[in-house]
Enzyme design. Structure first.
Site, PDB file in Angstrom:
ATOM      1  CB  CYS A 185      -0.003   9.917   6.849  1.00  0.00           C
ATOM      2  SG  CYS A 185       0.703   9.703   5.221  1.00  0.00           S
ATOM      3  CB  CYS A 214      -0.876   0.007   1.227  1.00  0.00           C
ATOM      4  SG  CYS A 214      -2.575  -0.048   0.793  1.00  0.00           S
TER       5      CYS A 214
END
Lengths: 394, 211
Positions: free
Chosen positions: B107, B36
């Site tokens: 994130c 990913c």
């Protein structure tokens, strides 16, 4: 930006050579006329442009009348690809390109597909070389154009143009052969006659020329339909303003390199080798992406640093005033992994930690040394931070 | 417009806090995957009885914002009880960093996810807690809540991009997304959905329809 910048992203764009700027200046400030007939300055400028065509033509072994000045690689690609397909529409509507072509080629073809043209996208192997068997078998009766990227912008792969030409020459009908040679021009020799190329698009800012300049070579007799309209001051395919300073600039930039082409290429290859050797000696667990040195573009190196991420590398190097490009999805606007890396059998991790270094004539040996130092420090630190890095730092 | 990091993100990227591993963590977790593009491991040292996080470390395989969000969230969690730490949201972590570009908001979600998973690991091992981690619609929904639409930096559930969640008799998970088929973030969202839902071992196939 006072500190010296180490710029290793020449594949994207380059710094204008100050000598080129000097050459251009009078055409902004004094000789700002368009080329014309009968008047002294108009004539002088017309002569200057003819001279530019001659000089540029010589660098690829073309005829002066086959050179059309454009505003860059994308402009040339649009004029040629759309124009050739339209001019040959009655013969067929099939084109062939590749899965690893540059976006400025692929986006034009996407638009053509929307208009009813049909395309075949041939594959590349792990080093980025096109599958020539697939090319041969993709040719249809209605194929009118094969358009490829000469040097791959991500991997530095130099396509085997002679072999491709041979395949096209052996087809049962005429197939136009177009190359986007923006990365190739000034890095490898190009001979349009010997290599039997019908059209080539070149961009000026990739070899220390001015931005917004370029040229298109179209072989005499090649049918290209006009896709832009306006007053044709120089050439019907590129009407409108004549960028005289730009034409003078791109010609000077080419001149400066072709006055010692072999020396220029050798210098790039030496810098490339120095960079690669330095990285190999001081950093472990790396992969070279694309062909081996000596077979690839002399100005191009692409390396994956395992267990670390490319955007982080890019930023760390930036702190040291060093500028590179990465294939990491993190640095992409849409978070997509680099399509070239994915289409040449790389893993996500390899794509993610990939760094592209591209050189121009202003790069120095000291700058390469500085880059290797900074890279060693950066990779060590990022691997210390990485959960995948443990086995790599022991 | 250029995508830029705040000064605080740059500072935490340059000098991240709490980098490293704990030898015998009382709880640990790894979220994300190299496929990913980012992976984060968090290690906890928790005082039994009080359940206070005495020490916390992280390791990140990711970009600058990944490292910076992990750095800030470990700072935020240190000294807190596990119940307090569980309440830290990805929005708070991003705010604490002076904001994140929308395309990087995922994130912050990953950082929160890794912290909560590490706490869960502790709760399982040391407090004997049990969690319902079955492939229920509710748990699928919880996973989808962690997926950010990078264009605006908000999760796909809040944005109501998910029109239907279903699990059929063959254990296929069916997701209907209401998005423009040409949306440039669609490939990223699909990849994220597959990545997140693949943690359900029982899942047969993940079928994503764009409606």
């Amino acid at each position: 930006m006072n500190k010296e910048q180490v710029y290793l992203d020449a594949c994207k764009t380059t710094r204008l050579d100050p000598k080129v700027l000097e050459e251009m200046k009078p055409y902004f400030l004094e000789k700002y006329w368009f080329p014309g007939n009968f008047t002294d300055i108009g004539n002088e400028i017309a002569d200057e442009i003819s001279e530019s065509q001659k000089k540029i033509a010589k660098t690829i072994n073309a005829e002066p009348g086959e050179i059309i000045f454009t505003s860059g690689g994308t402009d040339g690609n649009n004029i040629a690809l759309k124009g050739i397909m339209a001019a040959n529409r009655e013969k067929g509507k099939h084109f062939i390109t590749s899965k690893v072509s540059h976006p400025s080629v692929l986006t034009v073809f996407k638009a053509l597909e929307d208009e009813g043209y049909e395309g075949t996208y041939i594959s590349a192997d792990e080093e980025g070389y096109l599958d020539l068997e697939e090319l041969r078998s993709s040719i249809r009766k209605d194929t009118t154009l094969v358009a490829l990227t000469h040097i791959n912008h991500t991997l530095g792969t130099v396509q085997k143009i002679d072999a491709i030409s041979e395949i096209l020459q052996n087809a049962n009908h005429k197939i136009n052969f177009f190359l986007d040679s923006c990365e190739a021009y000034t890095k490898i020799p190009i001979d349009v006659k010997k290599q039997k190329i019908d059209a080539i698009s070149i961009s000026g800012h990739k070899f220390n020329g001015p931005k917004g300049t370029g040229f298109l070579f179209v072989k005499d007799g090649t049918k290209v339909k006009k896709t832009q309209n306006g007053i044709a001051r120089l050439h019907p395919l590129k009407p409108g303003v004549v960028n005289v300073p730009g034409i003078v600039g791109i010609t000077k930039a080419a001149d400066l390199i072709f006055e010692d082409f072999e020396g220029h290429v050798e210098r790039l290859a030496n810098l490339q080798k120095k960079l690669y050797d330095g990285i190999k000696q001081r950093i472990d667990d790396i992969r070279l992406n694309g062909p081996a040195l000596g077979e690839r573009s002399p100005a191009h190196l692409n390396i994956s640093f395992m267990a670390v991420e490319g955007e982080a590398i890019m930023m760390m190097l930036n702190f040291d005033d060093i500028h590179i490009e990465t294939g990491s999805a993190c640095s992409a606007k849409e978070l997509k992994a680099d399509y070239i890396m994915m289409n040449t059998g790389r893993t996500f991790e390899e794509s993610h930690g990939s760094v592209r270094f591209t050189l121009d004539k202003f790069v120095t040996e000291e700058q390469i040394d500085k880059t290797i130092d900074s890279l060693e420090k950066t990779i060590k630190e990022l691997r210390r931070r990485s959960p995948l890095g443990k086995k790599k730092t022991n | 417009m250029a995508i830029k990091y705040s000064e605080k993100v740059i500072e935490h990227f340059k000098n991240p806090h709490n980098i490293g591993e704990l030898e015998q963590p009382s709880g640990a977790a790894t979220e994300g995957s190299p496929a990913c593009g980012d992976q984060l491991s968090i290690y906890l040292d928790i005082e039994e009885g009080t359940n206070v996080i005495k020490d916390i470390k992280f390791q990140s395989y990711g970009c600058a914002s990944n490292i910076a969000t992990a750095s800030i969230i470990t700072d935020m969690a240190k000294g807190k009880t596990i119940d307090q730490a569980k309440e830290i949201s990805w929005k708070q972590a991003a705010e604490e960093l002076g904001g994140l570009p929308p395309v990087k908001m995922h994130c912050s979600v990953l950082a929160v996810d890794a912290l909560r998973s590490a706490i869960k690991d502790y709760e399982k091992k040391h407090l004997g807690k049990e969690f319902d981690e079955s492939m229920s619609k509710e748990n699928v929904k919880k996973e989808l809540q962690k997926i950010i639409y990078g264009k605006v930096g908000v999760d796909i559930l809040t944005l109501k991009l998910v029109k239907y969640i279903g699990i059929d008799n063959d254990n296929n998970i069916i997701i209907d997304l209401e998005m423009d088929k040409g949306d440039k973030f669609l490939p990223d969202i699909k990849e994220e959905i597959e990545e997140h839902l693949s943690k359900f071992d029982r899942a047969n196939e993940i079928k994503i329809n764009v409606v």
